[in-house]
Design a protein around this motif. Structure first.
Motif, mmCIF file in Angstrom:
data_model
loop_
_atom_site.group_PDB
_atom_site.id
_atom_site.type_symbol
_atom_site.label_atom_id
_atom_site.label_comp_id
_atom_site.label_asym_id
_atom_site.label_seq_id
_atom_site.Cartn_x
_atom_site.Cartn_y
_atom_site.Cartn_z
ATOM 1 N N UNK A 106 0.809 -1.215 0.000
ATOM 2 C CA UNK A 106 0.000 0.000 0.000
ATOM 3 C C UNK A 106 0.846 1.271 0.000
ATOM 4 N N UNK A 107 2.031 1.230 0.608
ATOM 5 C CA UNK A 107 2.844 2.445 0.708
ATOM 6 C C UNK A 107 3.239 3.002 -0.652
ATOM 7 N N UNK A 108 3.466 2.119 -1.644
ATOM 8 C CA UNK A 108 3.812 2.631 -2.974
ATOM 9 C C UNK A 108 2.871 2.101 -4.057
ATOM 10 N N UNK A 109 1.777 1.448 -3.644
ATOM 11 C CA UNK A 109 0.726 0.946 -4.534
ATOM 12 C C UNK A 109 1.272 0.013 -5.615
ATOM 13 N N UNK A 110 2.242 -0.839 -5.239
ATOM 14 C CA UNK A 110 2.773 -1.817 -6.180
ATOM 15 C C UNK A 110 2.218 -3.201 -5.851
ATOM 16 N N UNK A 111 2.303 -4.095 -6.825
ATOM 17 C CA UNK A 111 1.845 -5.475 -6.669
ATOM 18 C C UNK A 111 2.970 -6.433 -7.035
ATOM 19 N N UNK A 112 3.023 -7.560 -6.317
ATOM 20 C CA UNK A 112 3.987 -8.617 -6.616
ATOM 21 C C UNK A 112 3.210 -9.921 -6.749
ATOM 22 N N UNK A 113 3.346 -10.569 -7.898
ATOM 23 C CA UNK A 113 2.678 -11.841 -8.141
ATOM 24 C C UNK A 113 3.367 -12.929 -7.321
ATOM 25 N N UNK A 114 2.590 -13.666 -6.510
ATOM 26 C CA UNK A 114 3.158 -14.699 -5.640
ATOM 27 C C UNK A 114 2.714 -16.107 -6.007
ATOM 28 N N UNK A 115 1.539 -16.270 -6.588
ATOM 29 C CA UNK A 115 1.051 -17.603 -6.967
ATOM 30 C C UNK A 115 -0.022 -17.448 -8.034
ATOM 31 N N UNK A 116 -0.141 -18.476 -8.880
ATOM 32 C CA UNK A 116 -1.199 -18.470 -9.895
ATOM 33 C C UNK A 116 -1.522 -19.894 -10.304
ATOM 34 N N UNK A 117 -2.751 -20.076 -10.763
ATOM 35 C CA UNK A 117 -3.197 -21.373 -11.243
ATOM 36 C C UNK A 117 -4.519 -21.236 -11.971
ATOM 37 N N UNK A 118 -4.950 -22.317 -12.585
ATOM 38 C CA UNK A 118 -6.239 -22.343 -13.278
ATOM 39 C C UNK A 118 -7.176 -23.248 -12.481
ATOM 40 N N UNK A 119 -8.235 -22.662 -11.950
ATOM 41 C CA UNK A 119 -9.227 -23.389 -11.175
ATOM 42 C C UNK A 119 -10.416 -23.711 -12.070
ATOM 43 N N UNK A 120 -10.812 -24.960 -12.078
ATOM 44 C CA UNK A 120 -11.966 -25.403 -12.853
ATOM 45 C C UNK A 120 -13.125 -25.591 -11.880
ATOM 46 N N UNK A 121 -14.188 -24.842 -12.127
ATOM 47 C CA UNK A 121 -15.374 -24.873 -11.281
ATOM 48 C C UNK A 121 -16.530 -25.461 -12.078
ATOM 49 N N UNK A 122 -17.442 -26.134 -11.380
ATOM 50 C CA UNK A 122 -18.642 -26.672 -12.020
ATOM 51 C C UNK A 122 -19.860 -26.120 -11.291
ATOM 52 N N UNK A 123 -20.807 -25.593 -12.061
ATOM 53 C CA UNK A 123 -22.076 -25.122 -11.495
ATOM 54 C C UNK A 123 -22.862 -26.340 -11.018
ATOM 55 N N UNK A 124 -23.434 -26.239 -9.806
ATOM 56 C CA UNK A 124 -24.201 -27.362 -9.269
ATOM 57 C C UNK A 124 -25.569 -26.902 -8.784
ATOM 58 N N UNK A 125 -26.504 -27.866 -8.768
ATOM 59 C CA UNK A 125 -27.850 -27.585 -8.279
ATOM 60 C C UNK A 125 -27.919 -27.867 -6.772
ATOM 61 N N UNK A 126 -29.129 -27.809 -6.216
ATOM 62 C CA UNK A 126 -29.332 -28.014 -4.782
ATOM 63 C C UNK A 126 -28.928 -29.405 -4.317
#
Length: 136
Positions: A106-126
């Motif tokens: 926040x002090x200099x409003x910079x970002x550092x990438x620490x982790x990434x991945x592809x999450x596969x989600x499935x829509x589900x019913x009740x």
């Protein structure tokens, strides 16, 4: 790698996608070396992907796969953690999200990438059964 940016992680300095989750890494989340557990990072990223998936699916969804996961840099106690999700693909009932965890200074409003991945989600019913993802 499918779904990953063509730039190397060290070259990216600006998050892409929608901010899905923001939190702070706390002392109780550390491993024996004093850095944040990889499991804590995965859990927060899964939570962010679930939020993004539920919004896109207009209802419940669940994680069915995690692809191309990379831990790039350590996360430390007190870090302001932001997780961004970008929709990569929508199938009949599934959605793929590139999910990236960034530390925001926040002090200099910079970002550092620490982790990434592809999450596969499935829509589900009740009943927890797959259902179609609504058209946009």
């Amino acid at each position: 790698m499918s779904g990953m940016s063509e730039q190397e992680p060290g070259q990216r300095t600006v998050p892409e996608g929608i901010l899905s989750l923001r939190t702070m890494a706390m002392p109780g989340d550390t491993n024996a070396h004093g850095t944040i557990f990889g499991g804590w990072i995965l859990a927060r990223m899964d939570q962010a992907a679930s939020i993004a998936g539920s919004q896109r699916a207009r209802g419940r969804c669940m994680t069915v796969a995690l692809n191309d996961m990379r831990f790039i840099r350590t996360v430390h106690v007190g870090n302001d953690v932001e997780i961004y999700c970008s929709l990569l693909k929508v199938g009949r009932s599934s959605m793929q999200f590139h999910t990236a965890l960034w530390v925001h200074a926040q002090q200099d409003d910079t970002h550092v990438l620490c982790a990434e991945g592809v999450f596969v989600m499935v829509a589900i019913d009740e009943d927890g059964q797959p259902r179609p993802v609504p058209e946009v």
